[in-house]
Design a protein around this motif. Sequence first.
Motif, PDB file in Angstrom:
ATOM      1  N   LYS A 118       0.791  -1.214  -0.098  1.00  0.00           N
ATOM      2  CA  LYS A 118      -0.057  -0.081   0.025  1.00  0.00           C
ATOM      3  C   LYS A 118       1.115   1.241  -0.091  1.00  0.00           C
ATOM      4  CE  LYS A 118      -3.251   2.656   2.571  1.00  0.00           C
ATOM      5  NZ  LYS A 118      -3.732   2.728   4.075  1.00  0.00           N
ATOM      6  N   PRO A 119       0.760   2.150  -0.837  1.00  0.00           N
ATOM      7  CA  PRO A 119       1.356   3.199  -1.094  1.00  0.00           C
ATOM      8  C   PRO A 119       1.061   4.272   0.221  1.00  0.00           C
ATOM      9  CG  PRO A 119      -0.222   3.394  -2.690  1.00  0.00           C
ATOM     10  CD  PRO A 119      -0.230   2.215  -2.025  1.00  0.00           C
ATOM     11  N   ILE A 120       2.363   5.223   0.709  1.00  0.00           N
ATOM     12  CA  ILE A 120       1.932   5.985   1.824  1.00  0.00           C
ATOM     13  C   ILE A 120       1.406   7.080   1.204  1.00  0.00           C
ATOM     14  CG2 ILE A 120       3.928   5.134   3.012  1.00  0.00           C
ATOM     15  CD1 ILE A 120       5.218   7.791   2.010  1.00  0.00           C
ATOM     16  N   HIS A 121       0.501   7.921   2.121  1.00  0.00           N
ATOM     17  CA  HIS A 121      -0.426   8.892   1.771  1.00  0.00           C
ATOM     18  C   HIS A 121       0.323   9.873   1.043  1.00  0.00           C
ATOM     19  CE1 HIS A 121      -4.026  11.283   1.734  1.00  0.00           C
ATOM     20  NE2 HIS A 121      -3.247  12.261   2.109  1.00  0.00           N
ATOM     21  N   GLU A 122       1.511  10.229   0.775  1.00  0.00           N
ATOM     22  CA  GLU A 122       2.481  11.033   0.257  1.00  0.00           C
ATOM     23  C   GLU A 122       2.345  10.489  -1.153  1.00  0.00           C
ATOM     24  OE1 GLU A 122       3.073  10.367   3.233  1.00  0.00           O
ATOM     25  OE2 GLU A 122       2.847  12.366   4.347  1.00  0.00           O
ATOM     26  N   HIS A 123       2.844   9.482  -1.311  1.00  0.00           N
ATOM     27  CA  HIS A 123       2.725   8.755  -2.682  1.00  0.00           C
ATOM     28  C   HIS A 123       1.353   8.872  -3.402  1.00  0.00           C
ATOM     29  CE1 HIS A 123       6.644   6.644  -1.570  1.00  0.00           C
ATOM     30  NE2 HIS A 123       6.872   7.721  -1.648  1.00  0.00           N
TER      31      HIS A 123
END
Length: 122
Positions: A50-55
């Motif tokens: 799962k990508p981090i929020h910034e990504h």
Amino acid sequence: MTDDRGYRWKELGARIREARQGAGVTQKQLAGLVGVASNTVWAWEAGRMKPIHEHLIEIAFHCGTGVRELEGRDVVISELRKEAEVSFRDAVDDLPDEDVESIREFIRFVRRQRHRRERGAR
């Protein structure tokens, strides 16, 4: 990786892939734009990570979509509303008419309060 909050990683990955392809961007290009390795984009799209929020913000920006759409929050909220409606109907079915009317009055009250807040915020 497992999902600790019922998160649908594969669905997120499919939405990322769809947004990327819709923008006409390759995995390698998206990786460069977001600042990650190409195999990371592959892992996101495969539902392995799962990508981090910034990504997610970067992906949404470069693919011309929104984070809410990538995360599928609109779909989840819609499903939760449907479940709540069914539960509410089931609960109300057994109530006497005066209790149902009290609930209707409460709903009208909540709507008036929300309307007042919205007017005050303008």
